[in-house]
Design a protein around this motif. Structure first.
Motif, PDB file in Angstrom:
ATOM      1  N   ALA A  38       0.952  -1.202   0.005  1.00  0.00           N
ATOM      2  CA  ALA A  38       0.200  -0.038  -0.062  1.00  0.00           C
ATOM      3  C   ALA A  38       0.747   1.451  -0.010  1.00  0.00           C
ATOM      4  N   ALA A  39       0.472   2.359  -0.555  1.00  0.00           N
ATOM      5  CA  ALA A  39       1.147   3.541  -0.644  1.00  0.00           C
ATOM      6  C   ALA A  39       1.428   4.024   0.617  1.00  0.00           C
ATOM      7  N   SER A  40       0.374   3.889   1.530  1.00  0.00           N
ATOM      8  CA  SER A  40       0.770   4.360   2.917  1.00  0.00           C
ATOM      9  C   SER A  40       1.949   3.747   3.586  1.00  0.00           C
ATOM     10  N   LYS A  41       2.290   2.386   3.242  1.00  0.00           N
ATOM     11  CA  LYS A  41       3.296   1.583   3.892  1.00  0.00           C
ATOM     12  C   LYS A  41       4.793   2.226   3.314  1.00  0.00           C
ATOM     13  N   ILE A  42       4.827   2.643   2.013  1.00  0.00           N
ATOM     14  CA  ILE A  42       5.812   3.204   1.378  1.00  0.00           C
ATOM     15  C   ILE A  42       6.063   4.419   1.982  1.00  0.00           C
ATOM     16  N   TRP A  43       5.125   5.335   2.108  1.00  0.00           N
ATOM     17  CA  TRP A  43       5.351   6.912   2.377  1.00  0.00           C
ATOM     18  C   TRP A  43       5.294   7.431   3.670  1.00  0.00           C
ATOM     19  N   VAL A  44       4.607   6.610   4.395  1.00  0.00           N
ATOM     20  CA  VAL A  44       4.402   7.278   5.998  1.00  0.00           C
ATOM     21  C   VAL A  44       5.369   6.441   6.659  1.00  0.00           C
ATOM     22  N   ASP A  45       6.139   7.345   7.308  1.00  0.00           N
ATOM     23  CA  ASP A  45       7.112   6.628   8.358  1.00  0.00           C
ATOM     24  C   ASP A  45       6.849   7.085   9.924  1.00  0.00           C
ATOM     25  N   VAL A  46       6.937   6.202  10.876  1.00  0.00           N
ATOM     26  CA  VAL A  46       6.420   6.604  12.328  1.00  0.00           C
ATOM     27  C   VAL A  46       7.652   7.636  12.636  1.00  0.00           C
ATOM     28  N   ALA A  47       9.029   7.293  12.032  1.00  0.00           N
ATOM     29  CA  ALA A  47      10.173   8.168  12.567  1.00  0.00           C
ATOM     30  C   ALA A  47       9.827   9.613  12.630  1.00  0.00           C
ATOM     31  N   VAL A  48       9.136  10.177  11.491  1.00  0.00           N
ATOM     32  CA  VAL A  48       8.864  11.543  11.338  1.00  0.00           C
ATOM     33  C   VAL A  48       7.741  12.017  12.203  1.00  0.00           C
ATOM     34  N   SER A  49       7.130  11.314  12.872  1.00  0.00           N
ATOM     35  CA  SER A  49       5.754  11.741  13.764  1.00  0.00           C
ATOM     36  C   SER A  49       6.050  12.806  14.621  1.00  0.00           C
ATOM     37  N   PRO A  50       7.283  12.701  15.148  1.00  0.00           N
ATOM     38  CA  PRO A  50       7.734  13.842  16.267  1.00  0.00           C
ATOM     39  C   PRO A  50       7.924  15.275  15.555  1.00  0.00           C
ATOM     40  N   LEU A  51       8.638  15.033  14.342  1.00  0.00           N
ATOM     41  CA  LEU A  51       8.691  16.237  13.460  1.00  0.00           C
ATOM     42  C   LEU A  51       7.336  16.900  13.040  1.00  0.00           C
ATOM     43  N   PHE A  52       6.466  16.065  12.581  1.00  0.00           N
ATOM     44  CA  PHE A  52       5.034  16.668  12.491  1.00  0.00           C
ATOM     45  C   PHE A  52       4.348  17.204  13.638  1.00  0.00           C
ATOM     46  N   ALA A  53       4.747  16.707  14.626  1.00  0.00           N
ATOM     47  CA  ALA A  53       3.909  17.359  16.041  1.00  0.00           C
ATOM     48  C   ALA A  53       4.591  18.488  16.377  1.00  0.00           C
ATOM     49  N   VAL A  54       5.879  18.674  16.393  1.00  0.00           N
ATOM     50  CA  VAL A  54       6.611  19.850  16.577  1.00  0.00           C
ATOM     51  C   VAL A  54       6.182  20.861  15.473  1.00  0.00           C
ATOM     52  N   ILE A  55       6.009  20.509  14.190  1.00  0.00           N
ATOM     53  CA  ILE A  55       5.601  21.510  13.094  1.00  0.00           C
ATOM     54  C   ILE A  55       4.216  21.924  13.709  1.00  0.00           C
ATOM     55  N   GLY A  56       3.328  21.209  13.828  1.00  0.00           N
ATOM     56  CA  GLY A  56       1.905  21.246  14.414  1.00  0.00           C
ATOM     57  C   GLY A  56       1.664  22.296  15.370  1.00  0.00           C
ATOM     58  N   ALA A  57       2.525  22.224  16.520  1.00  0.00           N
ATOM     59  CA  ALA A  57       2.583  22.999  17.725  1.00  0.00           C
ATOM     60  C   ALA A  57       3.050  24.147  17.499  1.00  0.00           C
ATOM     61  N   ALA A  58       4.153  24.250  16.550  1.00  0.00           N
ATOM     62  CA  ALA A  58       4.716  25.403  16.182  1.00  0.00           C
ATOM     63  C   ALA A  58       3.823  26.569  15.402  1.00  0.00           C
ATOM     64  N   SER A  59       3.065  25.669  14.579  1.00  0.00           N
ATOM     65  CA  SER A  59       1.919  26.281  13.901  1.00  0.00           C
ATOM     66  C   SER A  59       0.677  26.875  14.615  1.00  0.00           C
ATOM     67  N   LEU A  60       0.510  26.090  15.581  1.00  0.00           N
ATOM     68  CA  LEU A  60      -0.679  26.490  16.362  1.00  0.00           C
ATOM     69  C   LEU A  60      -0.238  27.730  17.202  1.00  0.00           C
ATOM     70  N   VAL A  61       0.944  28.096  17.998  1.00  0.00           N
ATOM     71  CA  VAL A  61       1.353  28.809  18.600  1.00  0.00           C
ATOM     72  C   VAL A  61       1.511  29.939  17.773  1.00  0.00           C
ATOM     73  N   CYS A  62       2.005  30.018  16.499  1.00  0.00           N
ATOM     74  CA  CYS A  62       2.362  31.201  15.611  1.00  0.00           C
ATOM     75  C   CYS A  62       0.903  31.560  15.210  1.00  0.00           C
TER      76      CYS A  62
END
Length: 135
Positions: A38-62
């Motif tokens: 499945a495409a999700s198994k190729i492109w989605v990596d759990v190692a980048v989840s903290p990166l998305f969390a930090v970017i999301g939190a920074a976007s929320l604060v901004c």
């Protein structure tokens, strides 16, 4: 693959990477014509989840700061009647909202001890190092 044209080492393609990516398939396809995974198994990596969390939190604060600034600043005027006047701070409610700091202004005035971090406010450091201080 295409053969190299005279004077062009990579065929009809202009660069080496285009030549190498000529037959690249983004989703690997098996013999049956269906994708192997499945495409999700190729492109989605759990190692980048903290990166998305930090970017999301920074976007929320901004974003929340921008909403606070544009909705509470007395210089930003949304209504046509307020834009007609030249006096700054005509709306007392918005001046009060703009001057609020939501508790963050006094945060650096108190000591913070979170192991291994030990923050001393500037006034406390000055007081500890005064030369005229009585022992």
């Amino acid at each position: 693959m295409s053969k190299a044209a005279p004077g062009k080492p990579y065929g009809t393609h202009g660069t080496a990477w285009e030549h190498q990516m000529n037959n690249f398939v983004e989703i690997p396809i098996g013999r049956s014509g269906k994708p192997l995974r499945a495409a999700s198994k190729i492109w989605v990596d759990v190692a980048v989840s903290p990166l998305f969390a930090v970017i999301g939190a920074a976007s929320l604060v901004c974003g929340s700061y921008l909403v606070k600034y544009f909705s509470g600043n007395s210089d930003v005027r949304w209504s046509k009647s307020l834009r007609g006047g030249h006096d700054v701070g005509a709306n007392e409610k918005r001046v009060d909202i703009h001057n609020r700091r939501y508790g963050m202004q006094s945060l650096n005035k108190k000591p913070v001890n979170i192991f291994p971090f030990n923050y001393k406010p500037l006034a406390q450091t000055i007081d500890e190092h005064r030369f005229d201080k009585q022992p």
